[in-house]
Design an enzyme around this catalytic site. Structure first.
Site, mmCIF file in Angstrom:
data_model
loop_
_atom_site.group_PDB
_atom_site.id
_atom_site.type_symbol
_atom_site.label_atom_id
_atom_site.label_comp_id
_atom_site.label_asym_id
_atom_site.label_seq_id
_atom_site.Cartn_x
_atom_site.Cartn_y
_atom_site.Cartn_z
ATOM 1 C CG ASP A 184 -0.876 5.986 0.711
ATOM 2 O OD1 ASP A 184 -2.055 5.515 0.252
ATOM 3 O OD2 ASP A 184 -0.377 5.731 1.792
ATOM 4 C CG ASP A 192 -5.880 6.899 4.446
ATOM 5 O OD1 ASP A 192 -5.850 7.770 4.440
ATOM 6 O OD2 ASP A 192 -6.660 5.819 4.397
#
Ligand code: MG
Length: 182
Positions: free
Chosen positions: A8, A10
């Site tokens: 991922d 953010d």
């Protein structure tokens, strides 16, 4: 086919500034570049899969996303790290018809596997949200949930089988320890 580390973005690689549209707002999380550099050195493909619903919500454009992403990759490069591929879902969660690419949907992972020869069942699914690690259940790999100082507390609700660690550096430690054991 190779195992990959699906990361991922953010809240996992960079500080989660929520709907980040300004490259000047990019801040790498501590140790993130070094952690990714370790995966690079180990020869494990590093693939970012990121939900960017701010595009679908009309908060920012594809061009804004690309500018932010370029900044992320420049900062990583300065830290000796590189991403092998980046996939993003631009859709809002309430898009009609619903997309299959917004995590926990697995469409982007399946596409990445096809385009890069990756073995999804031996790969790692790393992020700060349950939706980041959930694809591991469907695809057969392993999830690692990073706390990364997040206040949403999703780490406390991690299902059995998902490792919970403090940050990306610890996640990479888990990945490389498992690789050494094989
Ligand atoms: Mg996140």
């Amino acid at each position: 086919m190779r195992a990959a580390a699906f990361l991922d973005r953010d809240g996992t690689i960079i500080h989660d500034a929520h709907y980040l549209a300004d490259p000047d707002g990019v801040r790498l999380l501590p140790g993130a570049a070094a952690a990714i550099a370790r995966l690079n050195a180990a020869g494990m493909p590093v693939v970012v899969v990121t939900n960017q619903s701010g595009i679908g919500r009309g908060y920012f454009t594809e061009g804004d996303f690309r500018a932010v992403q370029a900044r992320v990759e420049a900062l990583l490069a300065a830290g000796g790290a590189r991403l092998d591929a980046v996939y993003h879902c631009p859709h809002a969660p309430d898009a009609e018809p619903a997309c299959g690419c917004r995590k926990p949907g697995v469409e982007l992972f399946v596409r990445a596997a096809a385009e890069h020869g990756l073995d999804l069942a031996r790969s790692w699914y790393v992020g700060d949200r349950l939706r980041d690690v959930a694809p591991a259940e469907r695809l057969g790999g392993r999830g690692i949930l990073v706390r990364a100082g997040a206040e949403h507390g999703e780490a406390e609700r991690a299902p059995a089988g998902v490792a919970v660690v403090e940050d990306l550096a610890e996640a990479v430690e888990v990945v490389l320890a498992a690789a050494r054991a094989n």
